[in-house]
Enzyme design. Structure first.
Site, PDB file in Angstrom:
ATOM      1  N   CYS A   1       0.833  -1.215   0.000  1.00  0.00           N
ATOM      2  CA  CYS A   1       0.000   0.000   0.000  1.00  0.00           C
ATOM      3  C   CYS A   1       0.860   1.253   0.000  1.00  0.00           C
ATOM      4  O   CYS A   1       0.539   2.247  -0.666  1.00  0.00           O
ATOM      5  CB  CYS A   1      -0.910   0.019   1.229  1.00  0.00           C
ATOM      6  SG  CYS A   1      -2.009  -1.390   1.332  1.00  0.00           S
TER       7      CYS A   1
HETATM    8  C1  BEZ Z   1       0.499  -4.564   1.823  1.00  0.00           C
HETATM    9  O1  BEZ Z   1       0.010  -3.503   1.506  1.00  0.00           O
HETATM   10  O2  BEZ Z   1       1.690  -4.766   1.769  1.00  0.00           O
HETATM   11  C2  BEZ Z   1      -0.378  -5.680   2.302  1.00  0.00           C
HETATM   12  C3  BEZ Z   1      -1.541  -5.390   2.973  1.00  0.00           C
HETATM   13  C4  BEZ Z   1      -2.334  -6.424   3.437  1.00  0.00           C
HETATM   14  C5  BEZ Z   1      -1.934  -7.746   3.206  1.00  0.00           C
HETATM   15  C6  BEZ Z   1      -0.784  -8.000   2.497  1.00  0.00           C
HETATM   16  C7  BEZ Z   1       0.011  -6.972   2.043  1.00  0.00           C
END
Ligand code: BEZ
Length: 211
Positions: free
Chosen positions: A46
Site C-alpha cells: 500500500c
Molecule cells: C500490503 O500492503 O503490503 C499488504 C496489505 C495487506 C496484506 C498484504 C500486504
C-alpha cells in the site's frame, strides 16, 4: 448493497478524509474519478501504491481525473502514515485518503470480501465518468500492487471512445490505431473515418482521432 455493475451510478457519500470532509459527487464535479481501496495503513504494498499515485498526479490532471483512496483505518492513522509514504516514496501525497473506520463507503462499494478478509478492504478500483456512472471495476488481492499505467491506459481508452463509436484493441496504447464498432455501417464509417482499413468485415481499423 447489491453488487455494483458497469453503468450503475457510483453511490454518493460523505466521508472524513485526509483533506477534510468530502461529499463525493460534489467533490467530483465535472471530473472523471478514480476511487481505490487498499487493505491497511503502514503496510508495504500500500505504501508503494499511494506513493506511485502521488507521482502520477500530473498524468491524472492532464486527463481531468480526480483520485481518492480509502482504507478502514482511522484518520489519525492516515495522517501518520502519510508522513511515512512521503519519506519512503520521496513524494507529497496530493490526493485525499478516506478514513472509513465505520466501513460505510467500503460497504456501499462492496470492497470487503469476507472470504479474503472479513476486516480489511481488498484492492478495488472504480473509474467513474463525469456522468457519475461506473466505467470500470477491478479487484486485486492484497498481495498484488496495482499497475497504475494500466489505469491511465484504460482512462485514455474510455475518454477516446466515450463519444464516438470506436473501441481500442488488445494492448492498445495512446497514439495507436483503434477499431470501429460493429454497429457502424461501412457507408457511415467512410464518412466518419475516411480511409479506414478493413481486415475482416467486423475488424476495421482507423487512426485515433486527435484529442
Ligand atoms: C500490503 O500492503 O503490503 C499488504 C496489505 C495487506 C496484506 C498484504 C500486504
Amino acid at each position: 448493497m447489491s453488487q455494483l455493475r458497469l453503468g450503475d451510478i457510483a453511490p454518493d457519500f460523505t466521508a472524513v478524509t485526509t483533506s477534510g470532509s468530502i461529499h463525493f459527487h460534489q467533490w467530483l464535479g465535472d471530473s472523471w474519478g478514480v476511487l481505490f481501496s487498499h487493505p491497511a495503513d503502514f503496510t508495504p504494498v500500500c505504501t508503494t501504491e499511494l506513493g506511485t499515485v502521488a507521482k502520477f498526479k500530473a498524468e491524472f490532471d492532464k486527463r481531468n481525473v480526480k483520485v481518492i483512496a480509502l482504507s478502514v483505518d482511522p484518520i489519525d492513522s492516515h495522517h501518520e502514515w502519510v508522513k511515512d509514504i512521503e519519506e519512503t516514496q520521496q513524494t507529497t501525497v496530493n490526493f485525499p485518503i478516506i478514513a472509513d473506520a465505520d466501513k460505510k463507503v467500503s460497504s456501499l462499494y462492496d470492497m470487503i470480501h469476507p472470504n479474503a478478509s472479513d476486516k480489511l478492504t481488498v484492492r478495488s478500483v472504480f473509474i467513474i465518468g463525469p456522468d457519475k456512472k461506473i466505467k470500470l471495476i477491478l479487484t486485486y488481492p492484497a498481495s498484488t500492487g496495482r499497475n497504475f499505467y494500466e489505469l491511465l491506459r484504460v482512462i485514455d481508452s474510455l475518454q477516446l471512445t466515450a463519444y464516438q463509436q470506436l473501441a481500442t484493441p488488445a494492448n492498445w496504447n495512446e497514439g495507436e490505431d483503434v477499431v470501429i464498432a460493429p454497429a457502424v455501417s461501412n457507408e457511415e464509417a467512410e464518412k466518419r473515418f475516411p480511409g479506414f482499413k478493413t481486415v475482416k468485415p467486423y475488424l476495421r481499423y482507423t487512426q485515433a482521432p486527435k484529442k
